[in-house]
Design an enzyme around this catalytic site. Structure first.
Site, PDB file in Angstrom:
ATOM      1  N   LEU A  31       0.826  -1.117   0.116  1.00 59.10           N
ATOM      2  CA  LEU A  31      -0.174  -0.078  -0.010  1.00 59.10           C
ATOM      3  C   LEU A  31       0.767   1.310   0.295  1.00 59.10           C
ATOM      4  O   LEU A  31       0.314   2.343   0.356  1.00 59.10           O
ATOM      5  CB  LEU A  31      -0.855   0.120   0.963  1.00 59.10           C
ATOM      6  N   GLU A  64      10.404   4.147   3.185  1.00 59.57           N
ATOM      7  CA  GLU A  64      11.435   4.232   2.562  1.00 59.57           C
ATOM      8  C   GLU A  64      12.848   4.096   3.389  1.00 59.57           C
ATOM      9  O   GLU A  64      13.731   3.282   3.145  1.00 59.57           O
ATOM     10  CB  GLU A  64      11.427   5.382   1.373  1.00 59.57           C
ATOM     11  N   ASP A  95      23.858 -11.040   4.634  1.00 64.13           N
ATOM     12  CA  ASP A  95      24.274 -12.004   3.319  1.00 64.13           C
ATOM     13  C   ASP A  95      25.691 -12.134   3.007  1.00 64.13           C
ATOM     14  O   ASP A  95      26.331 -13.337   2.750  1.00 64.13           O
ATOM     15  CB  ASP A  95      23.451 -11.433   2.102  1.00 64.13           C
TER      16      ASP A  95
END
Length: 160
Positions: free
Chosen positions: A75, A114, A128
């Site tokens: 959204l 954001e 990672d």
């Protein structure tokens, strides 16, 4: 607490219509932490991991993530961001890296998501790149530090 803006009267999810809102300068800052073994933190600091420069890659990943927020969070509105910043603070006394992000625009909706997305994806990228040497890393304390602009005004974490 005010009502939820992304929920219609019947409880179904909806996207907020921002068409009639005024454009204002908006900024949001967020942070996240990733804890790791002291040896892993040293490898990050010395650029000694096989995958390369962990913090440079994590910075680019965070910037890319902020730009993709409207595609990732159902959204969220797609936004034309004016600035995305991602900074790192190595904290060896706590065996962790602090990530702080900043997003700015002139628009009709805020940039908290954001900034949060940039912090989260930066932390995930560090994970990672380091997981081969440290599978026990922990990402935590992802939060908005500050937001300004818009109808809801200025917010500073821990100031309330």
């Amino acid at each position: 607490m005010s009502h939820l803006t992304h929920t219609a009267e019947g409880g179904e999810a909806r996207m907020v219509d921002v068409g009639e809102k005024n454009s204002t300068s908006r900024e949001a800052r967020a942070e996240a932490y990733i804890s790791m073994a002291p040896a892993t933190l040293q490898l990050v600091q010395e650029n000694g991991l096989k995958k390369g420069d962990v913090l440079s890659v994590a910075r680019i990943a965070g910037i890319q993530a902020a730009k993709q927020c409207g595609n990732l969070i159902p959204l969220c509105h797609p936004l034309m961001l004016n600035f995305i910043g991602v900074e790192f603070e190595l904290q060896p006394e706590h065996n962790r890296i602090r990530i702080e992000t900043c997003c700015r625009l002139s628009g009709k909706t805020g940039v908290e998501m954001e900034a949060l997305t940039a912090a989260s994806v930066s932390a995930l990228t560090i994970f990672d790149m380091c997981k081969a040497v440290d599978k026990a890393m922990c990402i935590d304390s992802v939060r908005v530090l500050e937001k300004s602009g818009g109808k809801s005004g200025h917010y500073i974490a821990d100031a309330e």
